[in-house]
Design a protein around this motif. Structure first.
Motif, PDB file in Angstrom:
ATOM      1  N   MET A   1       0.846  -1.183   0.000  1.00 14.22           N
ATOM      2  CA  MET A   1       0.000   0.000   0.000  1.00 14.22           C
ATOM      3  C   MET A   1       0.887   1.241   0.000  1.00 14.22           C
ATOM      4  O   MET A   1       1.507   1.571   1.002  1.00 14.22           O
ATOM      5  CB  MET A   1      -0.926   0.010   1.221  1.00 14.22           C
ATOM      6  N   SER A   2       0.939   1.910  -1.129  1.00 11.39           N
ATOM      7  CA  SER A   2       1.792   3.082  -1.269  1.00 11.39           C
ATOM      8  C   SER A   2       1.146   4.300  -0.633  1.00 11.39           C
ATOM      9  O   SER A   2      -0.079   4.434  -0.589  1.00 11.39           O
ATOM     10  CB  SER A   2       2.059   3.366  -2.751  1.00 11.39           C
ATOM     11  N   VAL A   3       1.990   5.204  -0.159  1.00 10.39           N
ATOM     12  CA  VAL A   3       1.511   6.445   0.431  1.00 10.39           C
ATOM     13  C   VAL A   3       0.934   7.341  -0.669  1.00 10.39           C
ATOM     14  O   VAL A   3       1.480   7.429  -1.770  1.00 10.39           O
ATOM     15  CB  VAL A   3       2.664   7.166   1.151  1.00 10.39           C
ATOM     16  N   VAL A   4      -0.175   7.994  -0.365  1.00  6.73           N
ATOM     17  CA  VAL A   4      -0.799   8.956  -1.287  1.00  6.73           C
ATOM     18  C   VAL A   4      -0.558  10.358  -0.747  1.00  6.73           C
ATOM     19  O   VAL A   4      -0.891  10.655   0.410  1.00  6.73           O
ATOM     20  CB  VAL A   4      -2.309   8.698  -1.422  1.00  6.73           C
ATOM     21  N   VAL A   5       0.055  11.211  -1.552  1.00  9.84           N
ATOM     22  CA  VAL A   5       0.288  12.607  -1.184  1.00  9.84           C
ATOM     23  C   VAL A   5      -0.363  13.485  -2.247  1.00  9.84           C
ATOM     24  O   VAL A   5      -0.202  13.252  -3.444  1.00  9.84           O
ATOM     25  CB  VAL A   5       1.800  12.921  -1.081  1.00  9.84           C
ATOM     26  N   GLU A   6      -1.100  14.498  -1.797  1.00  8.49           N
ATOM     27  CA  GLU A   6      -1.828  15.377  -2.715  1.00  8.49           C
ATOM     28  C   GLU A   6      -1.370  16.826  -2.548  1.00  8.49           C
ATOM     29  O   GLU A   6      -0.910  17.215  -1.469  1.00  8.49           O
ATOM     30  CB  GLU A   6      -3.330  15.302  -2.436  1.00  8.49           C
ATOM     31  N   PRO A   7      -1.523  17.637  -3.593  1.00  7.75           N
ATOM     32  CA  PRO A   7      -1.277  19.076  -3.435  1.00  7.75           C
ATOM     33  C   PRO A   7      -2.209  19.652  -2.369  1.00  7.75           C
ATOM     34  O   PRO A   7      -3.259  19.082  -2.075  1.00  7.75           O
ATOM     35  CB  PRO A   7      -1.599  19.645  -4.825  1.00  7.75           C
ATOM     36  N   TYR A   8      -1.836  20.779  -1.806  1.00  8.61           N
ATOM     37  CA  TYR A   8      -2.632  21.379  -0.736  1.00  8.61           C
ATOM     38  C   TYR A   8      -4.082  21.588  -1.177  1.00  8.61           C
ATOM     39  O   TYR A   8      -4.349  22.055  -2.288  1.00  8.61           O
ATOM     40  CB  TYR A   8      -2.030  22.715  -0.314  1.00  8.61           C
ATOM     41  N   ASN A   9      -5.013  21.232  -0.279  1.00  7.05           N
ATOM     42  CA  ASN A   9      -6.444  21.389  -0.532  1.00  7.05           C
ATOM     43  C   ASN A   9      -6.988  22.465   0.410  1.00  7.05           C
ATOM     44  O   ASN A   9      -6.971  22.288   1.632  1.00  7.05           O
ATOM     45  CB  ASN A   9      -7.160  20.066  -0.271  1.00  7.05           C
ATOM     46  N   PRO A  10      -7.468  23.587  -0.122  1.00  9.50           N
ATOM     47  CA  PRO A  10      -7.970  24.674   0.737  1.00  9.50           C
ATOM     48  C   PRO A  10      -9.143  24.254   1.628  1.00  9.50           C
ATOM     49  O   PRO A  10      -9.482  24.970   2.584  1.00  9.50           O
ATOM     50  CB  PRO A  10      -8.411  25.746  -0.272  1.00  9.50           C
ATOM     51  N   ALA A  11      -9.760  23.112   1.331  1.00 13.77           N
ATOM     52  CA  ALA A  11     -10.894  22.651   2.138  1.00 13.77           C
ATOM     53  C   ALA A  11     -10.445  21.982   3.437  1.00 13.77           C
ATOM     54  O   ALA A  11     -11.259  21.783   4.341  1.00 13.77           O
ATOM     55  CB  ALA A  11     -11.749  21.673   1.332  1.00 13.77           C
ATOM     56  N   TRP A  12      -9.163  21.629   3.555  1.00 14.14           N
ATOM     57  CA  TRP A  12      -8.712  20.902   4.740  1.00 14.14           C
ATOM     58  C   TRP A  12      -8.995  21.645   6.046  1.00 14.14           C
ATOM     59  O   TRP A  12      -9.461  21.018   7.010  1.00 14.14           O
ATOM     60  CB  TRP A  12      -7.217  20.566   4.612  1.00 14.14           C
ATOM     61  N   PRO A  13      -8.770  22.957   6.150  1.00 13.49           N
ATOM     62  CA  PRO A  13      -9.086  23.644   7.410  1.00 13.49           C
ATOM     63  C   PRO A  13     -10.569  23.552   7.783  1.00 13.49           C
ATOM     64  O   PRO A  13     -10.914  23.425   8.970  1.00 13.49           O
ATOM     65  CB  PRO A  13      -8.664  25.094   7.151  1.00 13.49           C
ATOM     66  N   SER A  14     -11.444  23.621   6.797  1.00 14.30           N
ATOM     67  CA  SER A  14     -12.877  23.525   7.107  1.00 14.30           C
ATOM     68  C   SER A  14     -13.240  22.105   7.554  1.00 14.30           C
ATOM     69  O   SER A  14     -14.118  21.921   8.412  1.00 14.30           O
ATOM     70  CB  SER A  14     -13.724  23.934   5.890  1.00 14.30           C
ATOM     71  N   TYR A  15     -12.577  21.089   6.988  1.00 14.61           N
ATOM     72  CA  TYR A  15     -12.796  19.719   7.453  1.00 14.61           C
ATOM     73  C   TYR A  15     -12.434  19.620   8.943  1.00 14.61           C
ATOM     74  O   TYR A  15     -13.170  19.034   9.741  1.00 14.61           O
ATOM     75  CB  TYR A  15     -11.931  18.731   6.673  1.00 14.61           C
ATOM     76  N   PHE A  16     -11.282  20.213   9.279  1.00 15.14           N
ATOM     77  CA  PHE A  16     -10.852  20.190  10.679  1.00 15.14           C
ATOM     78  C   PHE A  16     -11.883  20.866  11.579  1.00 15.14           C
ATOM     79  O   PHE A  16     -12.212  20.356  12.654  1.00 15.14           O
ATOM     80  CB  PHE A  16      -9.497  20.874  10.835  1.00 15.14           C
ATOM     81  N   SER A  17     -12.399  22.007  11.174  1.00 15.03           N
ATOM     82  CA  SER A  17     -13.341  22.748  12.007  1.00 15.03           C
ATOM     83  C   SER A  17     -14.581  21.916  12.308  1.00 15.03           C
ATOM     84  O   SER A  17     -15.089  21.925  13.447  1.00 15.03           O
ATOM     85  CB  SER A  17     -13.740  24.058  11.313  1.00 15.03           C
ATOM     86  N   LYS A  18     -15.068  21.185  11.320  1.00 16.23           N
ATOM     87  CA  LYS A  18     -16.256  20.348  11.535  1.00 16.23           C
ATOM     88  C   LYS A  18     -15.953  19.195  12.484  1.00 16.23           C
ATOM     89  O   LYS A  18     -16.751  18.869  13.366  1.00 16.23           O
ATOM     90  CB  LYS A  18     -16.762  19.812  10.191  1.00 16.23           C
ATOM     91  N   ILE A  19     -14.787  18.568  12.297  1.00 17.49           N
ATOM     92  CA  ILE A  19     -14.402  17.469  13.183  1.00 17.49           C
ATOM     93  C   ILE A  19     -14.217  17.981  14.604  1.00 17.49           C
ATOM     94  O   ILE A  19     -14.663  17.354  15.574  1.00 17.49           O
ATOM     95  CB  ILE A  19     -13.119  16.795  12.677  1.00 17.49           C
ATOM     96  N   LYS A  20     -13.585  19.147  14.728  1.00 18.14           N
ATOM     97  CA  LYS A  20     -13.358  19.743  16.044  1.00 18.14           C
ATOM     98  C   LYS A  20     -14.680  19.977  16.766  1.00 18.14           C
ATOM     99  O   LYS A  20     -14.808  19.695  17.968  1.00 18.14           O
ATOM    100  CB  LYS A  20     -12.599  21.054  15.886  1.00 18.14           C
ATOM    101  N   SER A  21     -15.660  20.477  16.058  1.00 17.71           N
ATOM    102  CA  SER A  21     -16.963  20.742  16.668  1.00 17.71           C
ATOM    103  C   SER A  21     -17.607  19.470  17.207  1.00 17.71           C
ATOM    104  O   SER A  21     -18.166  19.452  18.312  1.00 17.71           O
ATOM    105  CB  SER A  21     -17.889  21.404  15.638  1.00 17.71           C
ATOM    106  N   THR A  22     -17.489  18.386  16.446  1.00 19.93           N
ATOM    107  CA  THR A  22     -18.045  17.104  16.892  1.00 19.93           C
ATOM    108  C   THR A  22     -17.304  16.593  18.116  1.00 19.93           C
ATOM    109  O   THR A  22     -17.911  16.118  19.086  1.00 19.93           O
ATOM    110  CB  THR A  22     -17.963  16.069  15.759  1.00 19.93           C
ATOM    111  N   ILE A  23     -15.979  16.680  18.089  1.00 19.51           N
ATOM    112  CA  ILE A  23     -15.176  16.229  19.229  1.00 19.51           C
ATOM    113  C   ILE A  23     -15.546  17.026  20.482  1.00 19.51           C
ATOM    114  O   ILE A  23     -15.670  16.465  21.580  1.00 19.51           O
ATOM    115  CB  ILE A  23     -13.678  16.363  18.905  1.00 19.51           C
ATOM    116  N   GLN A  24     -15.720  18.324  20.330  1.00 18.24           N
ATOM    117  CA  GLN A  24     -16.084  19.162  21.479  1.00 18.24           C
ATOM    118  C   GLN A  24     -17.399  18.715  22.096  1.00 18.24           C
ATOM    119  O   GLN A  24     -17.557  18.750  23.325  1.00 18.24           O
ATOM    120  CB  GLN A  24     -16.163  20.626  21.050  1.00 18.24           C
TER     121      GLN A  24
END
Length: 359
Positions: A1-24
């Protein structure tokens, strides 16, 4: 299973914010110092594996309450420290998008490691671009995760030294943690790929071990999806142990998870005394459609080579399991014993057939 690396995705910070809200919401009532977006997806313009890494930072006395809340309310799976003190890993059952979640002790050097890398790369475009280019290069070469972590260690150490948050001793500890240790990189045979388990293998493992045919001669019944998740989590935890006593690798054919091979290595006698040569109990299982085609023999032969020696290998099986003892004979194992009615399996007494080999 090879590692997958992608160019920066501007949506990543918003993904984090949603996950953070659920964790809280799961951690309501528990004192949390901060929930941090760390790892490469937290750094603008940096190429990254598309996985959101999250540190939940608490005081030491709140580690267990935080872990318990995530397990009980969020149905997270607790994975332990995985060889890194004060960083407690958990698997979120929601993996869309993929994420790694850690509960960390305030001030622990691993927290300073994560925050130092993130903040330094945000401020130092030259280091950021050097790191991103290496990650993309390794992914393009088809590098597996174990070799990937080790290969980028040099640049990571350069970043950490620039951050200036860790002592020389702590830097050495991180450098050692990034080495393979007793883990294996991907091993290719003529038709197969053997590699370390990752948490993403739960579905493949479930397909394998939920089959009545596969577990026919085992003392346990078909695995549920939850049991498969727990089993894979334990395999991943065991892979970081040094010395390593439980060694288990996933087997792929043409990119598909088709089976597993493993061993429990015993380095001491029953009285706790060290022995001249370790003893290894071997096992293997394969999806039924891949049985009878030589895949198990090919995988076990490669696995035995990885284990090295000197080593006493043993395959014990129900004599009705012709696939196991025939494989042992093909690989040059010697029949040692056949003992009647040794243990109960699925309501009946079962004989024990033992084959051994020295390597």
């Amino acid at each position: 299973m090879s590692v997958v690396v992608e160019p920066y995705n501007p949506a990543w910070p918003s993904y984090f914010s949603k996950i953070k809200s659920t964790i809280q919401s799961y951690l309501s009532g528990i004192p949390i110092l901060s929930i941090e977006h760390i790892g490469s997806t937290s750094v603008p313009h940096l190429a990254a594996k598309p996985i959101i890494d999250i540190d939940i930072i608490v005081t030491r006395e709140n580690i267990q309450p935080a872990v318990d809340a995530l397990v009980q309310k969020g149905k997270f799976t607790y994975l332990g420290e995985l060889g890194i003190a004060d960083r407690h890993a958990l698997q979120d059952p929601d993996q869309v998008p993929k994420r790694n979640v850690y509960v960390c002790v305030e001030g622990a050097f691993q927290v300073r490691n994560h925050l130092g890398v993130r903040d330094t790369l945000k401020q130092n475009a030259e280091l950021r671009d050097e790191y991103g280019a290496l990650k993309l290069q390794l992914a393009e070469q088809g590098t597996n995760i174990v070799d990937y972590i080790e290969a980028k260690s040099g640049v990571v150490m350069k970043i950490l030294k620039a951050a200036g948050l860790l002592s020389g001793e702590e830097l050495e500890e991180i450098e050692m943690a990034n080495k393979k240790g007793e883990r294996f990189g991907a091993t290719k045979t003529e038709r197969l790929l053997l590699r370390e388990f990752v948490l993403a293998d739960v579905e493949g493992y479930f397909e394998l071990e939920s089959s009545d045919e596969v577990v026919r001669y085992q003392t346990f019944g078909p695995r549920t999806r939850e049991e498969a998740r727990d089993d894979v989590s334990m395999i991943v935890m065991n892979s970081s142990a040094v010395p390593r006593s439980h060694v288990e690798l996933a087997v792929e054919h043409e990119g598909r998870f088709i089976g597993r091979v493993g061993a429990v290595v015993k380095r001491e006698s029953g009285r706790g005394e060290k022995v001249d040569a370790p003893h290894a109990d071997l096992w293997f299982s394969f999806i039924p459609e891949y049985q009878g085609k030589g895949f198990a023999t090919e995988a076990v032969r490669a696995f035995v080579s990885l284990l090295g020696g000197p080593l006493e290998l043993e395959i014990e099986c129900d004599p009705r399991n012709t696939g196991s003892w025939k494989l042992a004979k093909r690989l040059g194992f010697e029949r040692i014993s056949l003992t009647e009615k040794v243990y109960q399996c699925k309501g009946e007494w079962v004989d024990s057939l033992v084959y051994r080999k020295w390597v």
